[in-house]
Design a protein around this motif. Structure first.
Motif, mmCIF file in Angstrom:
data_model
loop_
_atom_site.group_PDB
_atom_site.id
_atom_site.type_symbol
_atom_site.label_atom_id
_atom_site.label_comp_id
_atom_site.label_asym_id
_atom_site.label_seq_id
_atom_site.Cartn_x
_atom_site.Cartn_y
_atom_site.Cartn_z
ATOM 1 N N ALA A 146 0.825 -1.207 0.000
ATOM 2 C CA ALA A 146 0.000 0.000 0.000
ATOM 3 C C ALA A 146 0.859 1.257 0.000
ATOM 4 O O ALA A 146 0.477 2.286 -0.554
ATOM 5 C CB ALA A 146 -0.924 -0.012 1.215
ATOM 6 N N LYS A 147 2.041 1.151 0.592
ATOM 7 C CA LYS A 147 2.922 2.305 0.712
ATOM 8 C C LYS A 147 3.865 2.456 -0.477
ATOM 9 O O LYS A 147 4.094 3.568 -0.963
ATOM 10 C CB LYS A 147 3.734 2.197 1.998
ATOM 11 N N PHE A 148 4.413 1.342 -0.975
ATOM 12 C CA PHE A 148 5.452 1.402 -2.003
ATOM 13 C C PHE A 148 5.016 0.881 -3.368
ATOM 14 O O PHE A 148 5.776 1.000 -4.338
ATOM 15 C CB PHE A 148 6.686 0.622 -1.533
ATOM 16 N N GLY A 149 3.837 0.285 -3.449
ATOM 17 C CA GLY A 149 3.302 -0.128 -4.740
ATOM 18 C C GLY A 149 4.160 -1.120 -5.489
ATOM 19 O O GLY A 149 4.552 -2.165 -4.948
ATOM 20 N N ASP A 150 4.483 -0.800 -6.748
ATOM 21 C CA ASP A 150 5.200 -1.734 -7.605
ATOM 22 C C ASP A 150 6.594 -2.057 -7.100
ATOM 23 O O ASP A 150 7.119 -3.139 -7.366
ATOM 24 C CB ASP A 150 5.291 -1.173 -9.030
ATOM 25 N N GLU A 151 7.207 -1.148 -6.361
ATOM 26 C CA GLU A 151 8.524 -1.437 -5.794
ATOM 27 C C GLU A 151 8.447 -2.624 -4.847
ATOM 28 O O GLU A 151 9.309 -3.522 -4.865
ATOM 29 C CB GLU A 151 9.066 -0.212 -5.060
ATOM 30 N N ALA A 152 7.412 -2.652 -4.018
ATOM 31 C CA ALA A 152 7.224 -3.770 -3.097
ATOM 32 C C ALA A 152 6.861 -5.039 -3.858
ATOM 33 O O ALA A 152 7.373 -6.128 -3.554
ATOM 34 C CB ALA A 152 6.150 -3.435 -2.073
ATOM 35 N N ARG A 153 5.998 -4.919 -4.848
ATOM 36 C CA ARG A 153 5.603 -6.097 -5.639
ATOM 37 C C ARG A 153 6.816 -6.717 -6.317
ATOM 38 O O ARG A 153 6.977 -7.944 -6.344
ATOM 39 C CB ARG A 153 4.554 -5.702 -6.676
ATOM 40 N N ALA A 154 7.672 -5.878 -6.874
ATOM 41 C CA ALA A 154 8.866 -6.380 -7.549
ATOM 42 C C ALA A 154 9.804 -7.075 -6.569
ATOM 43 O O ALA A 154 10.353 -8.142 -6.859
ATOM 44 C CB ALA A 154 9.591 -5.225 -8.252
ATOM 45 N N ALA A 155 9.994 -6.490 -5.388
ATOM 46 C CA ALA A 155 10.878 -7.077 -4.380
ATOM 47 C C ALA A 155 10.339 -8.418 -3.892
ATOM 48 O O ALA A 155 11.087 -9.402 -3.773
ATOM 49 C CB ALA A 155 11.044 -6.106 -3.215
ATOM 50 N N PHE A 156 9.038 -8.471 -3.612
ATOM 51 C CA PHE A 156 8.446 -9.703 -3.099
ATOM 52 C C PHE A 156 8.474 -10.805 -4.159
ATOM 53 O O PHE A 156 8.750 -11.971 -3.853
ATOM 54 C CB PHE A 156 7.013 -9.444 -2.638
ATOM 55 N N ALA A 157 8.188 -10.450 -5.417
ATOM 56 C CA ALA A 157 8.194 -11.442 -6.493
ATOM 57 C C ALA A 157 9.601 -11.971 -6.727
ATOM 58 O O ALA A 157 9.805 -13.170 -6.952
ATOM 59 C CB ALA A 157 7.625 -10.837 -7.771
ATOM 60 N N LYS A 158 10.586 -11.081 -6.676
ATOM 61 C CA LYS A 158 11.982 -11.477 -6.886
ATOM 62 C C LYS A 158 12.401 -12.539 -5.882
ATOM 63 O O LYS A 158 12.949 -13.590 -6.247
ATOM 64 C CB LYS A 158 12.885 -10.247 -6.780
ATOM 65 N N VAL A 159 12.162 -12.276 -4.611
ATOM 66 C CA VAL A 159 12.574 -13.221 -3.573
ATOM 67 C C VAL A 159 11.675 -14.452 -3.586
ATOM 68 O O VAL A 159 12.128 -15.566 -3.310
ATOM 69 C CB VAL A 159 12.576 -12.536 -2.198
ATOM 70 N N GLY A 160 10.402 -14.265 -3.924
ATOM 71 C CA GLY A 160 9.497 -15.399 -4.003
ATOM 72 C C GLY A 160 9.953 -16.419 -5.027
ATOM 73 O O GLY A 160 9.892 -17.634 -4.788
ATOM 74 N N VAL A 161 10.424 -15.942 -6.169
ATOM 75 C CA VAL A 161 10.932 -16.852 -7.201
ATOM 76 C C VAL A 161 12.148 -17.613 -6.669
ATOM 77 O O VAL A 161 12.265 -18.833 -6.842
ATOM 78 C CB VAL A 161 11.297 -16.074 -8.482
#
Length: 289
Positions: free
Chosen positions: A171-186
């Motif tokens: 909610a605070k960082f938007g796509d930056e957070a999504r990209a970080a979470f997806a990167k580590v999730g992979v």
């Protein structure tokens, strides 16, 4: 703030070491030397919540809410180490870790992006929940079985708390957070493609100390984790699939988008990466060197 609510939730289900562990059910005939040695290694591994907390507090100085939550997480994780040591103190005092053995796993972690570290530890809680569930099945002695079942539930609750902070970060960082979470999730959902167990305690975190910069490498028996997983609790492809499924399920809920495979999550990662300006530092605490 999330901390006040999370404190109440975790406080409500907190177990008591004296009254909630069935110490009187101990059966010495059902505890082997091999099993007891693994309890010692896990007790030392759990002690590494100490340097992890120091890392979290250092890298989240601007986030007092999350830093306050660390007081709960740190307490409960150190309690895990304590209850395993108490088991050994009562029933195998010759294997109680020494203070020097515990202190050996306290060392500095290199600074890393807070969002990626948050996701790394979220996945770590999922994995540890499954490791401990499998450990409870492998052990034959009733008290240690109950302890591992108790710890596994704690790890699941910790994962849920981290997920709350991940939702807040999006909610605070938007796509930056999504990209970080997806990167580590992979990364964390790709354990079948790696030679090592993908958990924060088995990943490199200090370039100056390499290769002795993982928690596991600083244990009295650095090779124990792979042996524990492969030969003892037999954390096989079926159990590994359960971990991957939970990571993908939670990522699907978090991103409001279905990820049935790691490949689908990786495509989403690339999509998010293309939508943001790459940060100046792209390090990952615990990324394999």
């Amino acid at each position: 703030m999330l901390y006040p609510e999370l404190f109440k939730q975790l406080e409500a289900v907190r177990w008591n070491m004296d009254s909630d562990i069935p110490w009187d059910k101990f059966d010495p005939a059902r505890l082997s030397d091999e099993q007891a040695q693994t309890i010692k290694m896990n007790a030392i591994t759990e002690w590494s919540a100490l340097p992890a907390t120091e890392m979290f507090l250092r890298d989240n100085r601007e986030d007092s809410d999350f830093s306050a939550f660390m007081s709960v997480w740190f307490f409960e994780e150190q309690k895990h180490s304590l209850v395993l040591m108490e088991y050994l103190r009562r029933f195998r005092p010759d294997l109680v870790p020494t203070e020097a053995e515990l202190h050996e796993v306290r060392f500095d972690f290199d600074p890393a992006p807070a969002l990626e570290t948050l996701m790394l530890h979220f996945c770590g809680e999922i994995r540890l929940n499954h490791w401990y569930r499998r450990a409870a099945e492998w052990h034959t002695e009733p008290v240690i079985k109950a302890i591992y079942e108790t710890l596994s539930r704690d790890e699941a609750r910790h994962g849920g708390a981290y997920l709350r902070y991940m939702k807040r970060a999006m909610a605070k960082f938007g796509d930056e957070a999504r990209a970080a979470f997806a990167k580590v999730g992979v990364l964390m959902a790709s354990a079948r493609r790696t030679a090592q167990a993908l958990h924060p305690t088995n990943l490199h975190v200090n370039t100056k100390l390499f290769p002795r910069d993982t928690i596991q490498s600083r244990l009295p028996d650095p090779e124990w984790l792979e042996r524990w997983l492969d030969k003892q609790i037999q954390f096989d492809s079926v159990w590994e699939s359960k971990v991957v499924e939970r990571i993908l399920h939670n990522m699907s809920l978090l991103m409001d988008r279905s990820f049935a495979t790691v490949q689908e999550l990786n495509r989403f990662r690339k999509e998010m990466a293309a939508r943001i300006v790459p940060p100046s530092g792209d390090g990952l605490a615990g990324a394999p060197a």
